[in-house]
Write a protein that holds these residues in place. Structure first.
Motif, PDB file in Angstrom:
ATOM      1  N   ARG A  46      11.488  -9.502 -38.671  1.00 35.28           N
ATOM      2  CA  ARG A  46      11.131 -10.850 -39.150  1.00 35.28           C
ATOM      3  C   ARG A  46      12.322 -11.798 -39.043  1.00 35.28           C
ATOM      4  O   ARG A  46      12.210 -12.902 -38.502  1.00 35.28           O
ATOM      5  CB  ARG A  46      10.648 -10.763 -40.595  1.00 35.28           C
ATOM      6  CG  ARG A  46      10.419 -12.119 -41.225  1.00 35.28           C
ATOM      7  CD  ARG A  46       9.849 -11.998 -42.583  1.00 35.28           C
ATOM      8  NE  ARG A  46       8.438 -11.635 -42.395  1.00 35.28           N
ATOM      9  CZ  ARG A  46       7.639 -11.255 -43.369  1.00 35.28           C
ATOM     10  NH1 ARG A  46       8.087 -11.142 -44.587  1.00 35.28           N
ATOM     11  NH2 ARG A  46       6.390 -10.970 -43.124  1.00 35.28           N
ATOM     12  N   TRP A 101       7.497 -15.429 -36.952  1.00 33.67           N
ATOM     13  CA  TRP A 101       8.256 -14.967 -38.106  1.00 33.67           C
ATOM     14  C   TRP A 101       7.359 -14.332 -39.164  1.00 33.67           C
ATOM     15  O   TRP A 101       7.706 -13.327 -39.758  1.00 33.67           O
ATOM     16  CB  TRP A 101       9.033 -16.162 -38.653  1.00 33.67           C
ATOM     17  CG  TRP A 101       9.794 -15.949 -39.904  1.00 33.67           C
ATOM     18  CD1 TRP A 101      10.664 -14.940 -40.175  1.00 33.67           C
ATOM     19  CD2 TRP A 101       9.787 -16.789 -41.052  1.00 33.67           C
ATOM     20  NE1 TRP A 101      11.212 -15.105 -41.420  1.00 33.67           N
ATOM     21  CE2 TRP A 101      10.682 -16.237 -41.980  1.00 33.67           C
ATOM     22  CE3 TRP A 101       9.111 -17.954 -41.376  1.00 33.67           C
ATOM     23  CZ2 TRP A 101      10.931 -16.814 -43.218  1.00 33.67           C
ATOM     24  CZ3 TRP A 101       9.363 -18.527 -42.596  1.00 33.67           C
ATOM     25  CH2 TRP A 101      10.255 -17.955 -43.506  1.00 33.67           C
ATOM     26  N   ARG A 102       6.186 -14.880 -39.350  1.00 36.89           N
ATOM     27  CA  ARG A 102       5.262 -14.362 -40.370  1.00 36.89           C
ATOM     28  C   ARG A 102       3.877 -14.045 -39.803  1.00 36.89           C
ATOM     29  O   ARG A 102       2.880 -14.145 -40.509  1.00 36.89           O
ATOM     30  CB  ARG A 102       5.137 -15.351 -41.512  1.00 36.89           C
ATOM     31  CG  ARG A 102       6.421 -15.518 -42.279  1.00 36.89           C
ATOM     32  CD  ARG A 102       6.135 -16.011 -43.664  1.00 36.89           C
ATOM     33  NE  ARG A 102       7.347 -16.216 -44.397  1.00 36.89           N
ATOM     34  CZ  ARG A 102       7.761 -15.409 -45.373  1.00 36.89           C
ATOM     35  NH1 ARG A 102       7.067 -14.362 -45.699  1.00 36.89           N
ATOM     36  NH2 ARG A 102       8.876 -15.670 -46.008  1.00 36.89           N
TER      37      ARG A 102
END
Length: 176
Positions: A46, A101-102
């Motif tokens: 991440r 990232w998410r």
């Protein structure tokens, strides 16, 4: 001031990678004990996506678009409209890195694969320039040359570790 600027410009990929490790370390340290291995891999991936892809590519975009003349000199090139194209491609990779990232595996794969093609291609171009024109400028033969190959390798390794770890966790999880 000039030395600090050069260190930042010449090593921004390493700086972003280290920031990702620091952010990962903070997230892992804040997690209740024991920390499961899949969580560790997830945090490493991440924050790698956020810093080594998102922030690094955004910085690259900004520098190639706004300070294209200076960056061309740092690489050992003449300034050209190609600098703007590199910057805008980097901006696209940054956006995907921030989105990934998410997000899930497919987006994360895209966020690593696209920049990997770009970076490895740039790295090959740097090696070609070294061999054919003896261009040993810091932006051609310095840290960026190594990270052009290392960042994709680390990204794919983290993606594989996180995916493999998560797949094992899902396989052993009780059925709903």
């Amino acid at each position: 001031m000039r030395t600090a600027l050069f260190l930042l410009l010449g090593n921004f990929t390493v700086t972003c990678f280290v920031l990702g490790l620091v952010a990962s370390g903070i997230a892992i340290a804040r997690h209740p004990r024991p920390v499961p291995r899949p969580y560790v891999y997830e945090q490493l991936l991440r924050w790698f996506l956020f810093f080594s892809i998102g922030v690094s590519m955004l910085f690259n975009a900004f520098m190639h678009v706004v300070f294209h003349e200076m960056i061309a000199r740092l690489i050992g090139w003449d300034d050209s409209p190609f600098q703007i194209e590199v910057g805008l491609a980097s901006l696209g990779f940054a956006v995907v890195g921030f989105i990934a990232w998410r997000r899930g595996w497919e987006v994360r794969l895209a966020a690593i694969a696209g920049p990997a093609c770009f970076l490895v291609g740039a790295g090959i171009g740097h090696v070609y320039q070294i061999l054919t024109t003896h261009n040993m400028a810091p932006g051609n033969a310095g840290t960026i040359l190594y990270t052009d190959f290392l960042i994709p390798a680390i990204g794919f390794a983290l993606l594989w570790l996180a995916y493999r770890s998560d797949a094992k966790g899902r396989a052993s999880a009780p059925a709903d």
